[in-house]
Write a protein that holds these residues in place. Structure first.
Motif, PDB file in Angstrom:
ATOM      1  N   PRO A  77       7.995 -21.534   5.889  1.00 57.39           N
ATOM      2  CA  PRO A  77       8.659 -21.292   4.597  1.00 57.39           C
ATOM      3  C   PRO A  77       7.902 -20.308   3.715  1.00 57.39           C
ATOM      4  O   PRO A  77       8.525 -19.612   2.907  1.00 57.39           O
ATOM      5  CB  PRO A  77       8.705 -22.688   3.968  1.00 57.39           C
ATOM      6  CG  PRO A  77       8.729 -23.626   5.127  1.00 57.39           C
ATOM      7  CD  PRO A  77       7.838 -22.985   6.162  1.00 57.39           C
ATOM      8  N   ALA A  78       6.586 -20.209   3.876  1.00 60.87           N
ATOM      9  CA  ALA A  78       5.827 -19.245   3.074  1.00 60.87           C
ATOM     10  C   ALA A  78       6.285 -17.819   3.378  1.00 60.87           C
ATOM     11  O   ALA A  78       6.416 -16.984   2.473  1.00 60.87           O
ATOM     12  CB  ALA A  78       4.332 -19.397   3.337  1.00 60.87           C
ATOM     13  N   SER A  79       6.536 -17.533   4.648  1.00 61.24           N
ATOM     14  CA  SER A  79       7.033 -16.199   5.009  1.00 61.24           C
ATOM     15  C   SER A  79       8.427 -15.974   4.455  1.00 61.24           C
ATOM     16  O   SER A  79       8.772 -14.862   4.041  1.00 61.24           O
ATOM     17  CB  SER A  79       7.053 -16.028   6.529  1.00 61.24           C
ATOM     18  OG  SER A  79       5.806 -15.601   6.996  1.00 61.24           O
ATOM     19  N   ARG A  80       9.227 -17.009   4.436  1.00 59.13           N
ATOM     20  CA  ARG A  80      10.578 -16.853   3.892  1.00 59.13           C
ATOM     21  C   ARG A  80      10.509 -16.435   2.425  1.00 59.13           C
ATOM     22  O   ARG A  80      11.262 -15.554   1.980  1.00 59.13           O
ATOM     23  CB  ARG A  80      11.369 -18.148   4.051  1.00 59.13           C
ATOM     24  CG  ARG A  80      12.828 -17.975   3.737  1.00 59.13           C
ATOM     25  CD  ARG A  80      13.681 -19.131   4.229  1.00 59.13           C
ATOM     26  NE  ARG A  80      15.078 -18.777   4.099  1.00 59.13           N
ATOM     27  CZ  ARG A  80      15.772 -18.097   4.988  1.00 59.13           C
ATOM     28  NH1 ARG A  80      15.202 -17.720   6.117  1.00 59.13           N
ATOM     29  NH2 ARG A  80      17.038 -17.779   4.786  1.00 59.13           N
ATOM     30  N   ARG A  81       9.634 -17.056   1.677  1.00 60.27           N
ATOM     31  CA  ARG A  81       9.484 -16.678   0.262  1.00 60.27           C
ATOM     32  C   ARG A  81       8.964 -15.253   0.139  1.00 60.27           C
ATOM     33  O   ARG A  81       9.416 -14.481  -0.713  1.00 60.27           O
ATOM     34  CB  ARG A  81       8.551 -17.665  -0.436  1.00 60.27           C
ATOM     35  CG  ARG A  81       9.122 -19.081  -0.562  1.00 60.27           C
ATOM     36  CD  ARG A  81       8.258 -19.938  -1.468  1.00 60.27           C
ATOM     37  NE  ARG A  81       6.940 -20.179  -0.907  1.00 60.27           N
ATOM     38  CZ  ARG A  81       6.640 -21.208  -0.101  1.00 60.27           C
ATOM     39  NH1 ARG A  81       7.579 -22.076   0.251  1.00 60.27           N
ATOM     40  NH2 ARG A  81       5.422 -21.370   0.355  1.00 60.27           N
ATOM     41  N   SER A  82       8.009 -14.897   0.997  1.00 58.04           N
ATOM     42  CA  SER A  82       7.445 -13.549   0.955  1.00 58.04           C
ATOM     43  C   SER A  82       8.496 -12.505   1.319  1.00 58.04           C
ATOM     44  O   SER A  82       8.640 -11.480   0.636  1.00 58.04           O
ATOM     45  CB  SER A  82       6.264 -13.458   1.922  1.00 58.04           C
ATOM     46  OG  SER A  82       5.735 -12.148   1.955  1.00 58.04           O
ATOM     47  N   PHE A  83       9.263 -12.754   2.375  1.00 56.36           N
ATOM     48  CA  PHE A  83      10.295 -11.812   2.795  1.00 56.36           C
ATOM     49  C   PHE A  83      11.389 -11.684   1.732  1.00 56.36           C
ATOM     50  O   PHE A  83      11.896 -10.591   1.473  1.00 56.36           O
ATOM     51  CB  PHE A  83      10.914 -12.254   4.112  1.00 56.36           C
ATOM     52  CG  PHE A  83       9.984 -12.169   5.297  1.00 56.36           C
ATOM     53  CD1 PHE A  83       8.885 -11.322   5.284  1.00 56.36           C
ATOM     54  CD2 PHE A  83      10.209 -12.933   6.438  1.00 56.36           C
ATOM     55  CE1 PHE A  83       8.024 -11.238   6.367  1.00 56.36           C
ATOM     56  CE2 PHE A  83       9.374 -12.855   7.529  1.00 56.36           C
ATOM     57  CZ  PHE A  83       8.277 -12.009   7.494  1.00 56.36           C
ATOM     58  N   ALA A  84      11.751 -12.792   1.110  1.00 53.58           N
ATOM     59  CA  ALA A  84      12.768 -12.751   0.063  1.00 53.58           C
ATOM     60  C   ALA A  84      12.309 -11.874  -1.101  1.00 53.58           C
ATOM     61  O   ALA A  84      13.098 -11.118  -1.687  1.00 53.58           O
ATOM     62  CB  ALA A  84      13.091 -14.158  -0.417  1.00 53.58           C
TER      63      ALA A  84
END
Length: 491
Positions: A77-84
């Motif tokens: 989920p950390a990458s999801r926030r970063s990509f968003a």
């Protein structure tokens, strides 16, 4: 996905290297997945099942199943926030540039567009969304989160089916099922399929054309317009969208853009690759890129005229070419572009867009470019599938200088750019090309290129390509890595 019984069921699940109550990093997840594969002595039976599943699937390239990595790329989920956040910032910059191009004649002079393209870009769309679909490609290091962009793609941003089929193939393996008994995973491929179909339909619902259809009690007919060289074009990726759109209640057909005609003031399609012939089209999703329209300019005039006269609604409008054309990378640092951006956006451009310049720019130190090929990439402003893209590191100095001379002559009519070379981060890969040796080979380092899908400014998933060469692409022994997300992890 629900775990199944497998040959690995007698083995204990992989043990987490993360303290109780913590969540693993992506590096830890990748290391543990590789540990599972090694514990299964390479999982040769799983590799065979995965390849057979890909053969039975829909993702093919030049008549063969798409090559893929047996080791999935895993995200938290950390990458999801970063990509968003990356998508939101990039979209905000592109939105400003598109608006300024359309409203400021002086600003338009910065761009080296063919006059035909400039006229198309200025056509009104009938809706407000400036950038319905895009894929922002970047060289991203999962360990450090450092990244730099490679290019932006719009409208025909593909790879969705490749990722979905690779995910389904890898899920056939014992390694996958043993790993996810400890860390449940999900592909979230529906974001690229159902998610995009819903966005496409939502855009059309805002238009006067849709409201008129409602008053007339008509069901919208969506056309997906392609442009393919093969006499037997492969539209399997688009077949999935046709089915989804029709399941949502609208009609949908797929046509070669050269087979569209205007009859009685309405756009119709002939020789449908899927769907209906000779019925009015109300909405076109343009899956054909501008460079192909220019190549077949005379043949696509009925389509162009229908857009020009407002006989059909086009998603994406030709204005998305402002973001798609690679010359934008050279212009984002231009003194006339910088004032459009906030301080944070200017910093983002400086740090994340590699230095790019027109090859004939008088301010470019061309002698440095000629003398240091390993530091540069040469590419045309608008093409696809890495065509005519060359990393200087792949050339001798003599070859590099010959390519520069040819590009300066612009024999294909397209301006050329040079861009600072950024080496891709590498990770272990088990490439499956269908060769006998693939099913027992040891992991090897491959470079990674991530594509972040953007639907109307929102992050909509990731596409991972890998390759053994400096430029990553399907035509260069490239492959797709199935992308999976850690499921039900705390945010």
């Amino acid at each position: 996905m629900t775990p199944r019984n497998s040959a690995a069921s007698g083995k204990p699940p992989v043990q987490s290297a993360v303290p109780d109550g913590g969540h693993p990093t992506e590096e830890q997840l990748a290391r543990q997945y590789l540990q599972v594969v090694r514990g299964l002595h390479g999982d040769e039976p799983g590799r065979w099942r995965a390849w057979e599943r890909m053969e039975d699937g829909q993702a093919y390239y030049r008549g063969l199943p798409v090559a893929f990595d047996f080791l999935p790329t895993l995200f938290t989920p950390a990458s999801r926030r970063s990509f968003a956040s990356i998508v939101e910032t990039t979209y905000g910059i592109l939105r400003k540039v598109i608006h300024c191009y359309q409203s400021d004649a002086q600003f338009r002079k910065l761009f080296r567009f063919d006059p035909r393209v400039e006229e198309l870009v200025l056509l009104p769309s009938g809706y407000e969304e400036p950038l319905p679909m895009a894929r922002f490609d970047l060289l991203y290091n999962q360990q450090t989160e450092a990244f730099q962009f490679c290019e932006f793609n719009t409208d025909s941003s593909s790879g969705m089916l490749e990722n979905a089929e690779a995910c389904a193939a890898v899920a056939e393996s014992d390694a996958f099922w043993e790993f996810q008994s400890r860390y449940p995973l999900e592909s979230r491929c529906d974001e690229q399929f159902e998610g995009w179909a819903e966005k496409l339909m939502a855009i059309f619902r805002t238009t006067a054309a849709f409201k008129q259809l409602q008053r007339e009690g008509q069901v919208p007919h969506v056309a997906i317009a392609v442009c393919m060289e093969s006499p037997n074009p492969d539209v399997r990726e688009l077949d999935a969208y046709q089915e989804i759109i029709e399941d949502l209640g609208w009609d949908c057909s797929i046509y070669d853009v050269r087979d569209l005609r205007v009859e009685d003031g309405r756009l119709v399609g002939r020789n449908a690759l899927a769907g209906q012939n000779n019925v009015p089209i109300h909405l076109v999703w343009r899956f054909c890129i501008v460079v192909d329209l220019l190549k077949y300019w005379d043949e696509v005039q009925p389509f162009i005229e229908a857009v020009r006269t407002g006989a059909v609604t086009l998603v994406g409008a030709f204005s998305t070419q402002i973001a798609h054309d690679k010359q934008l990378f050279a212009l984002l640092r231009h003194p006339e572009v910088q004032p459009l951006l906030t301080f944070e956006e200017r910093t983002f451009v400086e740090e994340r867009i590699p230095f790019t310049a027109f090859l004939d720019d008088p301010s470019l130190d061309l002698e440095e470019v000629r003398a240091c090929p390993a530091d540069w990439v040469l590419k045309p402003t608008d093409w696809y599938a890495t065509k005519n893209v060359t990393a200087g590191a792949e050339c001798t100095t003599e070859q590099w200088n010959r390519l520069i001379d040819e590009a300066l002559a612009s024999r294909d009519g397209s301006p050329y750019l040079v861009q600072r070379f950024v080496a891709p981060a590498t990770s272990p890969a088990i490439p499956l090309y269908g060769r006998e040796a693939d099913f027992t080979a040891a992991p090897q380092p491959y470079g990674n290129l991530f594509g972040l899908y953007c639907h109307c400014g929102q992050f909509a998933g990731v596409y991972v390509r890998q390759g053994p060469q400096e430029v990553i692409g399907s035509a260069r022994e490239g492959l797709v890595a199935p992308a999976f997300w850690l499921k039900n992890a705390d945010e």
